[in-house]
Design an enzyme around this catalytic site. Sequence first.
Site, short mmCIF file in Angstrom:
data_model
loop_
_atom_site.label_atom_id
_atom_site.label_comp_id
_atom_site.label_asym_id
_atom_site.label_seq_id
_atom_site.Cartn_x
_atom_site.Cartn_y
_atom_site.Cartn_z
N LYS A 31 -7.85 6.20 -19.55
CA LYS A 31 -7.88 6.97 -18.30
C LYS A 31 -6.92 7.79 -17.64
CE LYS A 31 -9.34 1.48 -16.74
NZ LYS A 31 -8.97 1.02 -18.17
C1 LIG Z 1 -10.35 0.57 -19.08
C2 LIG Z 1 -9.34 0.13 -20.81
C3 LIG Z 1 -10.94 -0.10 -21.13
C4 LIG Z 1 -12.57 -0.27 -20.89
O1 LIG Z 1 -13.23 1.07 -20.04
P1 LIG Z 1 -13.93 1.20 -19.26
O2 LIG Z 1 -14.48 2.08 -18.31
O3 LIG Z 1 -13.72 -0.18 -17.79
O4 LIG Z 1 -15.31 0.07 -20.10
C5 LIG Z 1 -11.07 -0.08 -22.65
N1 LIG Z 1 -9.99 0.02 -23.36
C6 LIG Z 1 -8.38 0.19 -22.89
C7 LIG Z 1 -7.46 0.79 -23.09
C8 LIG Z 1 -8.60 0.63 -21.32
O5 LIG Z 1 -7.31 0.01 -20.52
#
Ligand SMILES: *Cc1c(COP(=O)(O)O)cnc(C)c1O
Length: 472
Positions: free
Chosen positions: A120
Amino acid sequence: MGNSSDSSQYISTRGGISPVSFCDAVMMGLATDGGLLVPARFPKVEADTLDGWRRLGYPELAFEVMRPFVGDALPPETLRQLVQASYATFDTADVVPIKTLDGKDLYVAELYHGPTLAFKDVALQFLGNLFAEILRRRGGRLNILGATSGDTGSAAIHGVRGKAGIEIFILYPEGRVSPLQERQMATVPDPNVHCVAIEGTFDDGQRVMKQIFNDLPFKEKNHLGAVNSVNWARILAQVVYYFWGAFRVQELSGSDAPVQVCVPTGNFGDIFAGYVACRMGAPIARLLLATNENDILSRFFNTGTYAKGTVRPTLSPSMDIQVASNFERYLYYRLGEDAGRTKTLMESFEQTGTLSLDGTDGTFAAGRGDTAATLATIKKYYERHGVLLDPHGAVGVAVAEANPLAGCQTLCLETAHPGKFPAAVAQALGDGSPARHEALEKLKELPLRKVILPPTIPVIEDYIVKTLAGQA
Ligand SMILES: *Cc1c(COP(=O)(O)O)cnc(C)c1O
């Protein structure tokens, strides 16, 4: 390159707004008609442009990929600086290193080299800088309110810490996020960061946040905004590593064949960015969607029916989601950009919890990796190949192993550093597991800065008002 005046104008998937600029789309977040914002068209990247992009470093590539979506909303030099500042906080110049996983057909994209060690950061480092730049140009303030069960809150805090004109309030359930996750949020010393541990559950935090956003006079008076996963700028920042990853895999394997990319999914944000890259012309053969037991999305791609279930907690908590907030963007394209049908189908889904589509989309395949597969995959890759996966990445690798694509290499997205999920890794590897990260160890020595409050609207609103007044 396509007509950038179109690709930098944003419309709603439900058809109810006039086109807005990139900066307006970023500040709006969710479209005001309840839909999601999408560019009026996708820019098409020609073959000779693609060849030039192959030779660029990550920040330069990010600038080129983003430029047609920004148009004249920001001067090119400004965008270039924002991108450079956003990725200078990563601990490697490559930003997203691409490596072989098994020495054969599987590769991994390490998306966890940012400040909070999860993917993120790729989007939220950019979004924080972008918010600050837009406020600098337009004047005004932004007070971000979010509720988190872990990962998003810390990435958002690290995206906006210390930025002029921005305050951030993050609600999380006291005693119900991991100590490590709490430290990533509450040890940040910048005075614009406000961690609120609420005496309740994650759902209580979400409920209070939504109710405060629905209190429109309060929201407007206090310039409240959100950083949720539907913000277009978050998707845009993620499009970049699909191009980057496909180029690097082609280079490492010495093959020109397009690449399969496997994406562990929760809110469909990450994989929707992959879809945008495909539509632009990235050398990607197929997107392979991977879910854990919360498999609404893999069921949809395998059966055509999108039907809500109940959330089951797993070892990959950031994917424990039943209703994927970005799914509507994909639906809009799947329905041939028919906003009327998108609106009708989404409204009926909101009532009934289910929707069905005819036909299939060859851009996608999907599979599910359960808890047993997650644990076995972590163990296998550590013991056989010396690679330590986190539980989210392991779901993806398990699904990738089961779904090879003839003639193609597969790139698996690794969305978090394994040190963020030490308990799950220890469950796979036993005691003395190597899942740790120095940056996380250091946090143990820092003091926590937080307030503990009950999850009631008057209390939280009062805290926000008093905090903002103290800093005015
Ligand atoms: C948020 C997150 C995801 C999922 O991502 P999306 O964009 O919601 O599909 C997968 N792995 C981790 C570690 C995350 O923080």
